[in-house]
Design a protein around this motif. Structure first.
Motif, mmCIF file in Angstrom:
data_model
loop_
_atom_site.group_PDB
_atom_site.id
_atom_site.type_symbol
_atom_site.label_atom_id
_atom_site.label_comp_id
_atom_site.label_asym_id
_atom_site.label_seq_id
_atom_site.Cartn_x
_atom_site.Cartn_y
_atom_site.Cartn_z
ATOM 1 N N ILE A 112 0.838 -1.210 0.000
ATOM 2 C CA ILE A 112 0.000 0.000 0.000
ATOM 3 C C ILE A 112 0.862 1.245 0.000
ATOM 4 O O ILE A 112 0.602 2.215 -0.712
ATOM 5 C CB ILE A 112 -0.938 -0.009 1.237
ATOM 6 N N GLU A 113 1.919 1.178 0.748
ATOM 7 C CA GLU A 113 2.806 2.333 0.857
ATOM 8 C C GLU A 113 3.437 2.649 -0.492
ATOM 9 O O GLU A 113 3.505 3.800 -0.908
ATOM 10 C CB GLU A 113 3.870 2.014 1.926
ATOM 11 N N GLU A 114 3.804 1.593 -1.175
ATOM 12 C CA GLU A 114 4.439 1.756 -2.492
ATOM 13 C C GLU A 114 3.454 2.408 -3.467
ATOM 14 O O GLU A 114 3.793 3.340 -4.205
ATOM 15 C CB GLU A 114 4.845 0.370 -3.007
ATOM 16 N N ARG A 115 2.189 1.916 -3.400
ATOM 17 C CA ARG A 115 1.172 2.447 -4.310
ATOM 18 C C ARG A 115 0.893 3.925 -4.035
ATOM 19 O O ARG A 115 0.736 4.734 -4.932
ATOM 20 C CB ARG A 115 -0.133 1.651 -4.132
ATOM 21 N N ARG A 116 0.886 4.246 -2.762
ATOM 22 C CA ARG A 116 0.601 5.636 -2.363
ATOM 23 C C ARG A 116 1.692 6.581 -2.875
ATOM 24 O O ARG A 116 1.428 7.651 -3.401
ATOM 25 C CB ARG A 116 0.513 5.707 -0.830
ATOM 26 N N CYS B 146 -5.027 23.195 -14.666
ATOM 27 C CA CYS B 146 -5.964 22.160 -14.185
ATOM 28 C C CYS B 146 -5.917 22.041 -12.663
ATOM 29 O O CYS B 146 -6.940 21.872 -11.994
ATOM 30 C CB CYS B 146 -5.586 20.810 -14.789
ATOM 31 N N TYR B 147 -4.720 22.149 -12.156
ATOM 32 C CA TYR B 147 -4.551 22.033 -10.698
ATOM 33 C C TYR B 147 -5.318 23.145 -9.967
ATOM 34 O O TYR B 147 -6.022 22.901 -8.979
ATOM 35 C CB TYR B 147 -3.044 22.094 -10.386
ATOM 36 N N GLN B 148 -5.188 24.383 -10.528
ATOM 37 C CA GLN B 148 -5.900 25.516 -9.905
ATOM 38 C C GLN B 148 -7.419 25.285 -9.919
ATOM 39 O O GLN B 148 -8.122 25.527 -8.924
ATOM 40 C CB GLN B 148 -5.593 26.814 -10.681
ATOM 41 N N MET B 149 -7.895 24.804 -11.072
ATOM 42 C CA MET B 149 -9.349 24.565 -11.220
ATOM 43 C C MET B 149 -9.847 23.557 -10.189
ATOM 44 O O MET B 149 -10.879 23.731 -9.538
ATOM 45 C CB MET B 149 -9.649 24.020 -12.627
ATOM 46 N N LYS B 150 -9.038 22.495 -10.065
ATOM 47 C CA LYS B 150 -9.415 21.427 -9.132
ATOM 48 C C LYS B 150 -9.496 21.955 -7.707
ATOM 49 O O LYS B 150 -10.417 21.648 -6.953
ATOM 50 C CB LYS B 150 -8.369 20.313 -9.193
ATOM 51 N N LYS B 151 -8.533 22.792 -7.387
ATOM 52 C CA LYS B 151 -8.471 23.369 -6.042
ATOM 53 C C LYS B 151 -9.722 24.210 -5.755
ATOM 54 O O LYS B 151 -10.350 24.124 -4.694
ATOM 55 C CB LYS B 151 -7.212 24.246 -5.930
ATOM 56 N N ALA C 210 3.704 10.745 -6.721
ATOM 57 C CA ALA C 210 4.683 11.139 -7.740
ATOM 58 C C ALA C 210 3.971 11.496 -9.032
ATOM 59 O O ALA C 210 4.276 12.501 -9.683
ATOM 60 C CB ALA C 210 5.664 9.989 -7.956
ATOM 61 N N LEU C 211 2.975 10.671 -9.371
ATOM 62 C CA LEU C 211 2.215 10.923 -10.601
ATOM 63 C C LEU C 211 1.473 12.256 -10.531
ATOM 64 O O LEU C 211 1.457 13.040 -11.489
ATOM 65 C CB LEU C 211 1.188 9.800 -10.813
ATOM 66 N N ARG C 212 0.862 12.488 -9.372
ATOM 67 C CA ARG C 212 0.093 13.729 -9.218
ATOM 68 C C ARG C 212 0.989 14.955 -9.343
ATOM 69 O O ARG C 212 0.668 15.942 -9.985
ATOM 70 C CB ARG C 212 -0.608 13.739 -7.857
ATOM 71 N N GLU C 213 2.181 14.847 -8.757
ATOM 72 C CA GLU C 213 3.119 15.961 -8.791
ATOM 73 C C GLU C 213 3.547 16.273 -10.228
ATOM 74 O O GLU C 213 3.575 17.435 -10.640
ATOM 75 C CB GLU C 213 4.346 15.588 -7.957
#
Ligand SMILES: Nc1nc2c(ncn2[C@@H]2O[C@H](COP(=O)(O)OP(=O)(O)OP(=O)(O)O)[C@@H](O)[C@H]2O)c(=O)[nH]1
Length: 749
Positions: A701-705, A722-727, A710-713
């Motif tokens: 689970i830790e690995e997946r998290r 897109c990030y601003q919109m989501k926020k 990393a992907l999100r960053e």
């Protein structure tokens, strides 16, 4: 040229230069404040309290105007003991407003009292039920008091009923003042009654004096003064009434098919009720309560043409004669009658030409009794009366025409007549009439109620009752019944003295705290009372409940909460409406029985499934006889609160953010860490800690998290927009949750 006259200068009334002058005018006061200071501390105190009072008066809760279109007429209830002059006052007021004479006062009489005001006059009959009904719809109460006799118990009974119905505005009217021959005595009586009235209502309450009769009517000037007050009086609707729809019926009609009635005289009737809707909108299909009759289903609501509309809004002073409309269908007045589906035109006989006359004065076509048109018109006219008569025979009696006293007098009630005939011969009081004095407080709880045998003797007008006289005893026993009645609201300092005066039985209200019979010899106050018709008080818009509580308050207003607590266990419905029907009684008893047996035996001895069965047997709202559903404990009692589904449903309403119920109770303990904002310390939730620890030990689970993060960053770096919109969306969702929560709280309040 020199003769030419010039217009004189007109100083500015508004605008900056006028304002400048106003500022300058107050200079002297500012420059020398000591010269304008108060000399007397009493005066200063009075002015201060007046200012404070004015401030308070301004602080009325803003009135929400729910009315659409023209406001419904204000209801003026005329109340007073029998034969005090109620009908005569209504007749005089109607004559003043409409220039029409009415022969009989029956039901509400609507008149146009001004450009923006309609008034509905209603005479309040002298029985408790009618008083309770009248207190529910009265906007203004005219309390008539017989000046030649003083206060009677009816007045206090009504005041007490008004008190528990929100206390509308009250004005007093003194009548029968022409019976005083001595001017000085009249002045003193007026003063005495005024102070007593102020004690009962409030200091400065309005009291009108009607000095006597002129051609069988009250003097025009005095009626005019009273009417003026009624027309301009400000109305603050009582809060309960503005949120509930209610209707004062001014006409009713039985629309049951004639064939149904012919087949079964006791069949269910359909009745159409007409009246102005007040409060708020009436919901179609809802249940309505008819005072004194019970709850009924509403088949439909229709809007009709206003039978007594307000005059046009054209700018002109006063009302034209044409605009002085009135509407009194129950009194048989008004030319137009609006029905649900038709309009009836009432044509008087003297306006109908039955036969044509030729030049020689001979009749060319003789009027015939069998003329179709004539018969039709007559039958139309007669229809109204026949329905009224029909309804009179029925059990619903919305407006009792005669007081019980009057009826008993007219019918020659055996008891009354017996006492009158025997006693009038034997003992005569001051005014030539004997009296029965019923003494003692109505404090029945202390067990000091009077029996027929121990009536006290008091004054010249009283006598000791003869215990042997069975007729008298039976009469007293009625009185005793009233006194012993635990629900009698007058168990304080008021005393009732029953006596015969001016040809009828009266119940004089004597207050032990107020010396009613003392002839105050103070000459100072005498000047304050004007012998002409006048009003006593400062302004007309100050007779509210709040005001009544300020200043001199009467004894009858004390201990109200205590008395209401003592009445807690009594069934008010039963008191007002009599015994409930057998069906509803059985249903309620069954419910009570089941709950009692549960209490007695305890849960241990109830077999499984039996409880559910018993609960299902509880009287549902539908099981109760429609007529008696008003006597049901309440609708909430019929709801099964033991149902888990129901409880869950209610619980869900209080949840914010739509947390589903299938967390399995986890939600309750799933608290985060607590951070003390002042000290900056963070207290970890021990339960959460364990949970996190157990999670951190799972390497997968830790690995997946970490991968996810990393992907999100990476994504955010690539697409910052897109990030601003989501926020933004996330914060908006959070705020909408808060609004939802607020709405729920607001609605459930
Ligand atoms: N002398 C005198 N008689 C009055 C006065 N006011 C009313 N009356 C008379 O009192 C009688 C009763 O008047 P009503 O108007 O019928 O009294 P009421 O209160 O409507 O009576 P009920 O409806 O029967 O209770 C009438 O004959 C009036 O003329 C008054 O100020 N002076």
């Amino acid at each position: 040229m020199s003769d030419q006259s010039h217009k004189s200068h007109r100083s500015r009334q508004s605008g900056p230069s006028a304002n400048k002058k106003k500022k300058d005018s107050g200079g002297a006061e500012k420059k020398n404040p000591k010269a304008f200071a108060f000399n007397s501390s009493v005066k200063a105190k009075r002015l201060q309290s007046r200012d404070a009072e004015k401030e308070q008066r301004k602080l009325h809760v803003p009135k929400e105007d729910r009315a659409t279109g023209e406001p419904a007429p204000y209801v003026v209830v005329v109340h007073g003991p029998p034969k005090v002059g109620k009908s005569l006052l209504i007749k005089s007021l109607v004559k003043h407003y409409t220039k029409h004479n009415i022969s009989e006062v029956r039901g509400p009489i609507t008149v146009v009292a001004g450009k923006q005001r309609r008034v509905q006059f209603v005479e309040c009959p002298n029985d408790i039920n009618s008083m309770i009904d009248a207190a529910k719809f009265a906007d203004l109460v005219l309390l008539l008091i017989d000046g030649s006799y003083g206060f009677e118990m009816e007045t206090f009974e009504f005041l007490n009923i008004l008190q528990v119905h929100g206390f509308p505005k009250v004005m007093g009217v003194l009548t029968h003042l022409d019976k005083f021959k001595d001017v000085k005595k009249l002045r003193k009586t007026k003063q005495r009654l005024k102070h007593r009235f102020w004690t009962e209502i409030r200091e400065g309450a309005k009291l009108f004096y009607l000095s006597g009769l002129i051609h069988g009517k009250y003097p025009k000037r005095e009626v005019h003064n009273l009417a003026r007050f009624i027309s301009v009086m400000k109305h603050y609707p009582l809060s309960w009434r503005t949120t509930h729809p209610y209707l004062l019926v001014d006409r009713l009609e039985d629309v049951t098919p004639a064939e149904m009635v012919r087949l079964n005289k006791k069949c269910d009737r359909n009745i159409t009720l007409y009246g102005y809707l007040r409060g708020c909108d009436l919901v179609r299909g809802s249940k309505v309560h008819i005072a004194g009759a019970g709850d009924f289903d509403l088949a439909g609501v229709t809007t009709l043409v206003d039978p007594c509309p307000l005059p046009s809004a054209a700018k002109k002073r006063g009302l034209r004669d044409k605009e002085k409309l009135f509407y009194a269908p129950m009194s048989g007045l008004g030319d137009l009658l609006y029905d649900k589906d038709a309009v009836y035109i009432n044509i008087n006989d003297h306006l109908v030409q039955f036969s044509n006359v030729d030049d020689n004065g001979m009749e060319t076509r003789k009027g015939n009794d069998n003329d179709v048109g004539q018969v039709l018109v007559k039958s139309l006219q007669n229809t109204k009366y026949s329905i009224d008569e029909k309804l009179e025979q029925g059990s619903i009696d919305v407006y009792a025409r005669k007081s019980p006293y009057l009826e008993s007098e007219n019918n020659g009630d055996a008891k009354d007549l017996l006492i009158r005939s025997e006693n009038s011969k034997e003992r005569e009081g001051e005014q030539g009439f004997p009296s029965i004095s019923v003494q003692g407080n109505f404090d029945t709880t202390s067990g000091e109620g009077l029996s027929g045998k121990d009536k006290a003797v008091e004054g010249n007008n009283t006598y000791k009752s003869d215990p042997e006289d069975s007729d008298e005893e039976s009469d007293y026993s009625q009185q005793d019944q009233f006194e012993k009645d635990d629900h009698n609201p007058f168990n304080y300092d008021l005393k009732e003295e029953v006596e015969f005066h001016s040809g009828r039985q009266r119940r004089k209200a004597i207050s032990s705290s107020y010396e009613d019979n003392t002839n105050t010899e103070d000459s100072e106050g005498d000047d304050a009372v004007d012998s002409s018709s006048e009003s006593s008080g400062e302004s007309e818009d100050d007779l509210t409940l709040e005001d009544c509580e300020v200043g001199v308050s009467s004894k009858w207003k004390e201990h109200l909460s205590g008395r209401s607590m003592s009445r807690w266990n009594t069934n008010l419905d039963e008191l007002v409406y009599g015994q409930p029907s057998l069906k509803s009684l059985k249903a309620v008893q069954a419910a009570e029985g089941s709950s009692e047996s549960e209490d007695d035996d305890g849960d241990v001895f109830i077999p499984k499934g039996e409880r559910e069965k018993k609960l299902s047997e509880k009287p549902g709202y539908e099981n109760i006889d429609a007529e008696c559903s008003s006597k049901l404990v309440n609708k909430a009692a019929a709801v099964d609160w033991s149902s888990e589904d129901l409880r869950m449903c209610i619980r869900e309403r209080f949840r914010a953010g739509g947390k589903s119920s299938d967390d399995g109770g986890k939600g309750e303990t799933d608290y985060g860490d607590f951070e003390d904002m002042e000290s900056g310390k963070v207290y970890k939730n021990p339960l959460k800690k364990d949970d996190e620890e157990s999670k951190s030990y799972d390497p997968e689970i830790e690995e997946r998290r970490l991968k996810k993060l990393a992907l999100r960053e990476q994504f955010e770096k690539q697409y910052p927009f897109c990030y601003q919109m989501k926020k933004k969306m996330r914060t908006r969702a959070a705020s909408s949750t808060a609004i939802n929560l607020m709405m729920v709280v607001f609605l459930t309040k």
